[in-house]
Design an enzyme around this catalytic site. Structure first.
Site, short mmCIF file in Angstrom:
data_model
loop_
_atom_site.label_atom_id
_atom_site.label_comp_id
_atom_site.label_asym_id
_atom_site.label_seq_id
_atom_site.Cartn_x
_atom_site.Cartn_y
_atom_site.Cartn_z
N ARG A 97 -0.30 -6.91 6.47
CA ARG A 97 -0.60 -7.05 5.49
C ARG A 97 -1.52 -7.91 4.79
O ARG A 97 -1.67 -8.95 5.33
CB ARG A 97 0.95 -6.79 4.55
CG ARG A 97 2.39 -5.74 5.07
CD ARG A 97 3.38 -5.69 4.33
NE ARG A 97 4.02 -4.55 4.12
CZ ARG A 97 5.00 -4.18 3.76
NH1 ARG A 97 6.43 -5.28 3.28
NH2 ARG A 97 5.84 -3.08 3.99
N ASN A 128 -2.02 -3.05 10.42
CA ASN A 128 -0.77 -2.32 10.04
C ASN A 128 -0.73 -2.43 8.47
O ASN A 128 -0.55 -3.40 8.22
CB ASN A 128 0.73 -2.72 10.74
CG ASN A 128 1.97 -1.42 9.27
OD1 ASN A 128 1.89 -0.61 10.06
ND2 ASN A 128 2.01 -2.98 9.14
N GLU A 129 -0.93 -1.92 7.84
CA GLU A 129 -0.59 -2.16 6.37
C GLU A 129 -2.20 -2.31 5.85
O GLU A 129 -1.42 -3.79 5.00
CB GLU A 129 0.63 -1.82 6.01
CG GLU A 129 1.84 -0.53 6.49
CD GLU A 129 3.05 -1.39 5.85
OE1 GLU A 129 2.92 -2.39 5.55
OE2 GLU A 129 3.52 -0.50 5.82
N ASN A 130 -2.88 -2.32 6.21
CA ASN A 130 -3.91 -3.33 5.72
C ASN A 130 -4.65 -3.31 4.86
O ASN A 130 -5.51 -4.43 4.54
CB ASN A 130 -4.78 -3.89 7.31
CG ASN A 130 -4.98 -4.10 8.34
OD1 ASN A 130 -4.98 -3.25 9.39
ND2 ASN A 130 -4.09 -5.90 9.09
#
Length: 821
Positions: free
Chosen positions: A389, A425-427
């Site tokens: 994130r 993750n969730e970039n």
């Protein structure tokens, strides 16, 4: 393949087995002191203090390692968890048995920025809370031993001072926007290590085998620690099979070398294969002898062949294997990240008991203990770096990500369980920086992907939820939360197929939903009537919020175990009919703390686990067992559901989860017939009975058969027919006491004293007196503020053999008190 400069050797990485040898390594667990604030400087941690001087500041508390700053405040409902510096100190005996040997401090993980001092001399520093690293303290220790302080004030011991800092820092990963706490402290084991003048720093043992298992190949590379110390050494390697038999060996005198050197390659015919059902491991031992002293390093390896088939399933050793997975955060009630080895072993064995053969370690490199257990238990691994994130930072940020990827791969290279290196993750989730540039994120993702393949061509790369980077990595996992953040769980298969068709290699990690442990529902699927179907099942901006936006179960559902039972049941039965599916991983195995969910039923806890934060199993655990395990089991739904409700004579569904062929239900001793299990007969694979119920007590017993084996389960429930009105009053009573621990229960009633079985009010417990509330555990029975489950809630009190008054408050209700003597 692996290259490092000599300048980095002072804070380099050490091989796993060297550190575990009793004669050279010792865990530094006891006799530590800690202060949770900053000091003016290291001098304040070592300055002489006169006996009885009341002016020493700050106050140091005694602790043992592993230790986390945020052991309890991460789930304290009334505060934001501490992010800042903390200091540790101890005095250790140092007696290296080797002539001209090196003395090291090996950190298995410390959060998040760490500085190490011997007395007032800084010897090392490290940025990153999850990778291992080493501080060479040899010279600083020898210098301190020459000081009069050594035999004077410190009585022959060496002062070790360590500063950890988990302050918010945008140019450090992971982002504080992440859905987990960025913990601080020495929350993994710290080891004092002695090595000879020359030793192995790393041993890279690469084991391969063809899909038929006919020919195994093993190549051994090594990196030396302190290679400038001597010019030549004798190297010996032996390979031992899973039965303890030496099957290959080699030895040779060689000049010492910088960097990584290929020492030996060999072949093994028909090696014993590693798999989840038979995790066979070989041991590789490297001995290095120089100047009459020998260091030994051992590593475990496994021969296995795996492939994510393009547009197809996952193959292991030439056969399709459906990956049945979950996730893990390093987090536990009462200790946060500072889980002991015993706790970790318990957790990983519980996963295996549930039937797991795959795990994604979210969202950072985890303890060596976890990886060793995955190897020995037979659990395949996706491990990733904490680029999670927030977007993309600058050069310092990017360098840390590359360094952590390098360290993760090098430190866990030999584990046969590892099949995927996760790059992020969730970039696609912005927030930390003014700029959010998809092309720059793609460019950096390509750099990480190239680096991973350079360091380790034998494993795949993967990311989760960043659609504009899905083409970069080998394996992609999109966002599919059917029945929770979007859509209906009955859409799961079609949504998955749609996503499968968009990627060359598809693996679905993260699915499920939150459940407040001990909360159950007679009509758990009610919220689905509000949900828009056909709009996909991805989580979008704001979906994790309990406010605003479109209708979704995560916001509008009851958060009951009953609903999640149905969601999981549906997913698992569908996965058995998806031949193209490589596998999935349920998010997560255990509830964990998070700073971004203060208004959950247990504040600051992500409650999607199948067990609670203290290892208490939810009902979901047994649903997974019924699909994923072969050892006969049977479980009646509702072990934590003491009272059901409805009209007099109304038929109620009794569900049984089992992997047996058939089951027979008995109600108050009377048989309600035998049912055959059929995984596609939803819910409960056909093992469900409609039982007419009236007011009173019911004993439910099930007897299930699998071949000649019989297993059974039994529960007792009350059935309430009285209808309740608006909640109006509470009661608080002690329902149990054992070993100085009293269990208290609050219940909520209407004005007519009818128990409100659907009440979800938030209650707050307080205590004055000699006792202590057992709170800040992040569990349904261990939080001072918690939503009710079916009109009740539990909390425990340590009585301390004294007198206390316990209170419980809820908005709009009269406060209730209970005297404990």
């Amino acid at each position: 393949m692996f290259k490092k400069s000599a300048a980095l050797l002072l804070i380099n990485l050490l091989g796993i087995s060297l550190l575990l040898q009793a004669q050279t390594s010792k865990r530094l667990i006891n006799n530590w002191e800690f202060v949770k604030e900053d000091l003016g400087g290291v001098w304040e941690a070592v300055r002489p203090v006169k006996a009885g001087n009341p002016e020493e500041m700050p106050y140091w508390q005694k602790v043992s390692l592993p230790h986390c700053f945020n052991a309890t405040d991460a789930v304290d409902p009334d505060v934001n968890y501490y992010q800042g510096p903390g200091w540790y100190r101890t005095n250790i005996e140092v007696a290296n048995p080797y002539t001209k040997g090196r003395t090291l401090l090996h950190f298995e993980g410390a959060g998040q920025k760490t500085q190490v001092y011997i007395y007032t001399t800084k010897v090392a520093e490290h940025v990153g809370g999850y990778d291992e690293w080493t501080a060479d303290i040899t010279d600083a220790v020898e210098k301190f031993k020459q000081s009069p302080l050594f035999k004077g004030q410190f009585k022959g011991k060496v002062p070790v001072i360590i500063r950890c800092d988990n302050s918010r820092d945008l140019e450090m990963i992971p982002s504080s926007l992440s859905d987990f706490n960025v913990y601080g402290g020495l929350y993994r084991y710290l080891n004092l290590v002695y090595t000879p003048q020359l030793s192995a720093d790393k041993l890279f043992a690469h084991a391969t085998v063809d899909a038929k298992g006919a020919l195994g190949k093993l190549s051994i590379k090594a990196r030396l620690f302190n290679p400038d110390a001597v010019k030549e050494a004798t190297f010996k390697i032996s390979v031992t099979d899973p039965n303890g038999k030496v099957v290959a060996d080699w030895n040779k005198a060689l000049p010492t070398f910088q960097g990584d050197e290929l020492l030996w390659e060999t072949s093994l015919k028909s090696p014993k294969l590693w798999s989840p059902d038979a995790p066979q491991q070989y041991e590789v031992k490297l001995s290095i002898t120089a100047n009459g002293e020998t260091s030994v390093m051992t590593e475990k390896v496994g021969f296995r062949n795996f492939e994510f088939v393009k547009k197809g399933p996952f193959m292991l050793n030439g056969k399709r294997l459906l990956l049945r997975g979950t996730h893990r955060h390093e987090d536990h009630a009462g200790v946060a990240a500072a889980m002991t080895e015993e706790m970790i072993v318990t957790e990983m064995k519980l996963m295996k008991e549930m039937g797991v053969n795959f795990i994604r370690l979210g969202h950072y490199q985890q303890s060596r203990i976890v990886l060793d257990l995955c190897d020995s238990l037979g659990i395949l691994v996706w491990e990733e770096i904490p680029w999670c994130r927030g977007g993309l930072g600058g050069p310092v940020y990017q360098e840390q990500a590359k360094r952590m990827l390098t360290n993760m791969i090098e430190q866990h290279y030999n584990h046969p369980s590892v099949i995927i290196w996760g790059l992020g993750n969730e970039n696609d989730w912005p927030g930390d920086f003014t700029e959010f540039d998809q092309q720059k994120i793609r460019t950096f993702m390509k750099e990480l992907n190239d680096l991973s393949h350079k360091l380790d061509p034998s494993r795949n790369t993967a990311i989760r939820r960043c659609d504009f980077c899905r083409d970069i990595v080998d394996v992609y996992s999109p966002s599919i939360w059917a029945g929770w953040y979007r859509g209906d769980y009955t859409e799961y298969k079609q949504v998955s197929l749609d996503e499968f068709n968009k990627s060359d290699r598809f693996l679905h990690v993260e699915w499920g939903g939150d459940s407040h442990a001990r909360r159950h529902s007679e009509n758990p699927d009610n919220a689905l009537s509000k949900i828009k179907k056909g709009g996909g099942a991805d989580e979008r901006a704001g979906d994790a919020s309990l406010y605003g936006g479109a209708a979704r179960v995560s916001k509008d559902g009851d958060w009951s175990e009953s609903y999640i039972a149905n969601l999981i049941d549906w997913h698992l039965k569908e996965q058995e009919t998806m031949p193209w599916l490589s596998g999935t991983a349920y998010w997560p195995f255990k509830d964990f703390s998070t700073p971004i969910r203060p208004e959950n039923p247990v504040p600051y806890v992500n409650q999607k686990g199948v067990i609670e934060r203290d290892f208490t199993k939810k009902e979901a655990f047994y649903i997974f067992q019924s699909y994923w395990t072969t050892t006969p089991m049977v479980h009646i739904y509702g072990h934590t559901w003491p009272i059901r409700w409805g009209a007099e004579g109304e038929e109620k569904m009794v569900k049984v989860y089992s992997n047996c062929d058939e089951a027979e239900l008995f109600v108050n001793g009377k048989s309600f017939g035998v049912k055959k299990r059929n995984s596609q007969d939803f819910p409960a694979a056909g093992l469900r009975w409609q039982v007419p119920m009236g007011k009173g007590k019911y004993t439910f017993k099930v007897v299930a058969k699998k071949g000649k084996i019989t297993v059974s389960d039994e529960i007792v429930q009350e059935y309430q027919t009285d209808k309740w009105g608006k909640p109006a009053q509470m009661t608080l009573e002690k329902i149990d006491e054992k070993d100085g621990i009293a269990t208290l229960e609050v219940k909520l009633f209407d004005a007519q004293k009818v128990l409100c079985l659907d009440a979800v009010n938030l209650v707050a417990f307080g205590l004055v007196g000699d006792g202590e509330l057992i709170k800040d555990q992040g569990t349904s029975t261990g939080s001072s503020k918690v939503q009710l489950y079916n009109g009740r809630a539990l909390i425990k009190v340590k009585t301390n053999k004294g007198k206390s008054v316990v209170s419980v408050q809820s908005k709009g209700m009269p406060t209730v008190f209970l005297n404990l003597n």
